[in-house]
Design a protein around this motif. Structure first.
Motif, PDB file in Angstrom:
ATOM      1  N   GLY A 303       8.144  12.499   7.228  1.00 45.57           N
ATOM      2  CA  GLY A 303       9.319  11.914   6.595  1.00 45.57           C
ATOM      3  C   GLY A 303      10.568  12.763   6.767  1.00 45.57           C
ATOM      4  O   GLY A 303      10.548  13.970   6.543  1.00 45.57           O
ATOM      5  N   ASP A 304      11.675  12.140   7.179  1.00 42.20           N
ATOM      6  CA  ASP A 304      12.929  12.871   7.349  1.00 42.20           C
ATOM      7  C   ASP A 304      13.562  13.217   6.010  1.00 42.20           C
ATOM      8  O   ASP A 304      14.160  14.279   5.839  1.00 42.20           O
ATOM      9  N   GLU A 305      13.459  12.319   5.030  1.00 44.67           N
ATOM     10  CA  GLU A 305      14.085  12.542   3.724  1.00 44.67           C
ATOM     11  C   GLU A 305      13.461  13.731   3.008  1.00 44.67           C
ATOM     12  O   GLU A 305      14.156  14.542   2.391  1.00 44.67           O
ATOM     13  N   ALA A 306      12.118  13.854   3.103  1.00 43.65           N
ATOM     14  CA  ALA A 306      11.429  14.943   2.419  1.00 43.65           C
ATOM     15  C   ALA A 306      11.875  16.302   2.940  1.00 43.65           C
ATOM     16  O   ALA A 306      11.903  17.285   2.188  1.00 43.65           O
ATOM     17  N   THR A 403      10.420  -6.366  10.480  1.00 41.90           N
ATOM     18  CA  THR A 403      10.171  -5.524   9.320  1.00 41.90           C
ATOM     19  C   THR A 403       8.754  -5.698   8.807  1.00 41.90           C
ATOM     20  O   THR A 403       8.123  -6.722   9.036  1.00 41.90           O
ATOM     21  N   VAL A 404       8.301  -4.701   8.086  1.00 44.32           N
ATOM     22  CA  VAL A 404       7.006  -4.798   7.424  1.00 44.32           C
ATOM     23  C   VAL A 404       7.141  -5.713   6.229  1.00 44.32           C
ATOM     24  O   VAL A 404       8.138  -5.677   5.508  1.00 44.32           O
ATOM     25  N   GLY A 405       6.164  -6.569   5.981  1.00 40.61           N
ATOM     26  CA  GLY A 405       6.244  -7.518   4.877  1.00 40.61           C
ATOM     27  C   GLY A 405       6.329  -6.841   3.533  1.00 40.61           C
ATOM     28  O   GLY A 405       5.922  -5.701   3.348  1.00 40.61           O
ATOM     29  N   THR A 406       6.860  -7.549   2.524  1.00 43.11           N
ATOM     30  CA  THR A 406       7.030  -6.980   1.191  1.00 43.11           C
ATOM     31  C   THR A 406       5.694  -6.630   0.559  1.00 43.11           C
ATOM     32  O   THR A 406       5.615  -5.798  -0.333  1.00 43.11           O
ATOM     33  N   SER A 407       4.625  -7.274   0.985  1.00 46.65           N
ATOM     34  CA  SER A 407       3.299  -6.963   0.447  1.00 46.65           C
ATOM     35  C   SER A 407       2.760  -5.653   0.988  1.00 46.65           C
ATOM     36  O   SER A 407       1.783  -5.124   0.484  1.00 46.65           O
ATOM     37  N   GLY A 408       3.411  -5.134   2.032  1.00 47.10           N
ATOM     38  CA  GLY A 408       2.931  -3.916   2.662  1.00 47.10           C
ATOM     39  C   GLY A 408       2.019  -4.168   3.837  1.00 47.10           C
ATOM     40  O   GLY A 408       1.617  -3.245   4.536  1.00 47.10           O
ATOM     41  N   ALA A 409       1.672  -5.453   4.081  1.00 42.11           N
ATOM     42  CA  ALA A 409       0.793  -5.779   5.198  1.00 42.11           C
ATOM     43  C   ALA A 409       1.581  -5.827   6.499  1.00 42.11           C
ATOM     44  O   ALA A 409       2.729  -6.266   6.526  1.00 42.11           O
ATOM     45  N   PHE A 410       0.966  -5.375   7.564  1.00 41.38           N
ATOM     46  CA  PHE A 410       1.609  -5.467   8.871  1.00 41.38           C
ATOM     47  C   PHE A 410       0.575  -5.249   9.968  1.00 41.38           C
ATOM     48  O   PHE A 410      -0.517  -4.731   9.735  1.00 41.38           O
ATOM     49  N   LEU A 453       0.879   7.336  12.564  1.00 37.32           N
ATOM     50  CA  LEU A 453       2.030   8.179  12.230  1.00 37.32           C
ATOM     51  C   LEU A 453       3.314   7.649  12.862  1.00 37.32           C
ATOM     52  O   LEU A 453       4.371   7.633  12.213  1.00 37.32           O
ATOM     53  N   ALA A 454       3.234   7.209  14.099  1.00 38.34           N
ATOM     54  CA  ALA A 454       4.427   6.684  14.770  1.00 38.34           C
ATOM     55  C   ALA A 454       4.978   5.464  14.036  1.00 38.34           C
ATOM     56  O   ALA A 454       6.196   5.321  13.847  1.00 38.34           O
ATOM     57  N   ARG A 460       9.872   4.373   7.991  1.00 35.99           N
ATOM     58  CA  ARG A 460      10.615   5.170   7.015  1.00 35.99           C
ATOM     59  C   ARG A 460      12.067   5.358   7.418  1.00 35.99           C
ATOM     60  O   ARG A 460      12.937   5.511   6.564  1.00 35.99           O
ATOM     61  N   ARG A 461      12.317   5.354   8.696  1.00 32.47           N
ATOM     62  CA  ARG A 461      13.691   5.479   9.169  1.00 32.47           C
ATOM     63  C   ARG A 461      14.460   4.165   9.073  1.00 32.47           C
ATOM     64  O   ARG A 461      15.657   4.117   9.372  1.00 32.47           O
ATOM     65  N   GLY A 462      13.742   3.096   8.689  1.00 32.72           N
ATOM     66  CA  GLY A 462      14.410   1.806   8.612  1.00 32.72           C
ATOM     67  C   GLY A 462      14.672   1.214   9.970  1.00 32.72           C
ATOM     68  O   GLY A 462      15.532   0.342  10.137  1.00 32.72           O
TER      69      GLY A 462
END
Length: 478
Positions: A303-306, A403-410, A453-454, A460-462
């Motif tokens: 994560g870049d933010e961390a 984008t990844v779905g709001t449920s978190g599934a992808f 990881l990729a 995470r970078r949007g």
């Protein structure tokens, strides 16, 4: 195995002289900055025989090599002074056992405990002297040069040069993430603790033996299979160093994660309670597995933010024995979740450890470069390369086209070399799955593969999951 050489320069050997146990220090950090030979404590031990035995156990771990006996031994033990306690830490040469002795306030009598981290000299004559300390021998403990001579010791009369493989540096990073996921599984009183520890092999070759125990009444009952609530002991001989402290034991606590559905052996922690002290051994899931390859830190590193948050939190740390995320959140302006992620990130540089007994992080400062662990995690390096190549593409199965779905599934497609792998995550899945060999071999138990990881890095970078790039090489599918 990549390594460099760490040099330790001591003013004189650690020794027991005239009733004083003098532990000499070499290079460290204090609130005032780097110190050549920092001084952290001068006072008495309330239970000197127990403390001597526990220190020997920590030294035994540093000298042990349960797997690959050709590896060099680890460095001298690390000591961190927290103002109210002293912590001594070591790793086995194979990186499969981490030992930590916490000498708490009740174990120290008189003298001020200062703040900082350093290494202490543990030599063979010192080990012999520690073994001769009796229960009635008053022992004055000094960690660092005598206070009046801190600034007058010139030159080094004792110097050690120790190979420092990268896997040992990664081991410090991995253990704090792994142990933070443990819960208390069993607790034994003094009688049951001694009975159980005496049943374990004291010495011998560590093999692939795995034992399971189930809490039963006041003790532990052997189990033929990993049932829910069972405690795993991989490589029982690795606990043999605890025989040194048997006559001082007041209790035993066992920590670990929930048993996996497939019954795979997990890592675990064995905490021996001593008067005014705690001695904890953290064991890897198998004798042939060092902590350096577990992959528990990869999410935090990706994560870049961390990374930016960790720099802010690092400024606020001051060798606290218990790091309070709520207080750090208030002082930093970050949310508690971001503070916790930053602490994990700091742990990957050896700047934060985790105390299982208190369920809290603690601050220490090891002499590692902040990005060293990140640079030497091949899966993370490979994942960043995949992102840079545009090799990740979201496909049907979750969310919309970008984008990844709001449920978190992808479902994502990742091109790696000449192969394309599918990374899938259903709603509520703990970890995504992948079609690569790494996932097939480990099922997420040793951290995410480079393909997962990729995907996480890009999400995470949007970023938008664009078309997978054409292969640029014929690299491994792993």
């Amino acid at each position: 195995m990549t390594s460099n050489v760490q040099a330790y320069a001591y003013a004189r050997p650690s020794a027991v002289r005239g009733g004083t146990l003098g532990l000499e220090t070499s290079g460290g950090l204090t609130p005032a900055g780097p110190a050549v030979r920092p001084h952290f404590f001068s006072g008495f031990l309330t239970r000197p025989a127990a403390a001597a035995a526990a220190l020997l156990a920590v030294a035994d771990v540093a000298a042990a090599r349960h797997h690959r006996p050709d590896l060099a031994r680890l460095r001298d033990p690390v000591v961190t002074a927290h103002g109210d306690r002293l912590r001594f830490e070591s790793f086995s040469g194979c990186c499969g056992v981490h030992a930590r002795l916490d000498v708490l306030g009740d174990g120290l009598d008189g003298g001020e405990v200062l703040h900082g981290t350093t290494n202490v000299d543990v030599n063979n004559p010192l080990r012999d002297a520690l073994g001769r300390i009796g229960a009635d021998d008053p022992v004055h403990l000094r960690v660092g040069p005598e206070e009046l001579t801190v600034t007058t010791l010139d030159g080094a009369v004792v110097e050690k040069k120790v190979p420092l493989p990268e896997r040992w540096l990664r081991g410090f990073a991995e253990t704090q993430v792994i142990s933070a996921g443990f819960d208390l599984r069993a607790e034994l009183d003094a009688t049951e603790a001694v009975r159980f520890l005496r049943s374990l092999p004291r010495a011998g070759r560590a093999d692939g033996t795995v034992r399971w125990y189930v809490p039963a009444g006041r003790g532990l009952r052997p189990s033929s299979r990993p049932s829910p609530g069972a405690v795993c002991l991989p490589g029982p001989v690795r606990l043999g160093v605890l025989h040194r402290v048997l006559r001082h034991v007041t209790g035993l606590r066992l920590y670990g994660p929930p048993v996996e559905p497939d019954g795979a052996p997990p890592a675990g922690a064995w905490e021996v309670l001593l008067p005014g002290m705690r001695l904890t051994l953290l064991l890897s899931p198998a004798v042939a597995r060092g902590f350096s390859g577990e992959g528990a830190v990869l999410d935090a590193l990706s994560g870049d933010e961390a990374a930016a948050d960790a720099e802010l939190i690092a400024v606020l740390l001051a060798w606290e024995p218990r790091v309070d995320p709520a207080e750090l959140a208030e002082r930093s302006g970050l949310t508690r979740d971001r503070v916790r992620a930053a602490l994990v990130r700091l742990g990957t540089a050896g700047r934060v450890g985790y105390d299982i007994a208190e369920a809290a992080y603690f601050h220490r400062e090891l002499p590692y470069e902040a990005d060293r662990v990140e640079r030497h995690n091949p899966r993370l390096v490979a994942a960043r390369a995949l992102v840079a190549e545009g090799a990740v593409n979201l496909v049907e199965g979750g969310g919309d086209a970008t984008t990844v779905g709001t449920s978190g599934a992808f479902t994502a497609r990742v091109r790696s070399g000449e192969r394309v792998h599918l990374v899938r995550s259903g709603a509520g899945d703990r970890v995504p799955s992948c079609t690569c060999e790494w996932w097939a071999d480990h099922r997420g138990r040793r951290g995410p593969c480079k393909h997962v990881l990729a995907v996480r890095i890009l999400h995470r970078r949007g970023g938008v999951f664009g078309p997978a790039a054409a292969p640029t090489s014929t690299g491994s599918s792993r």
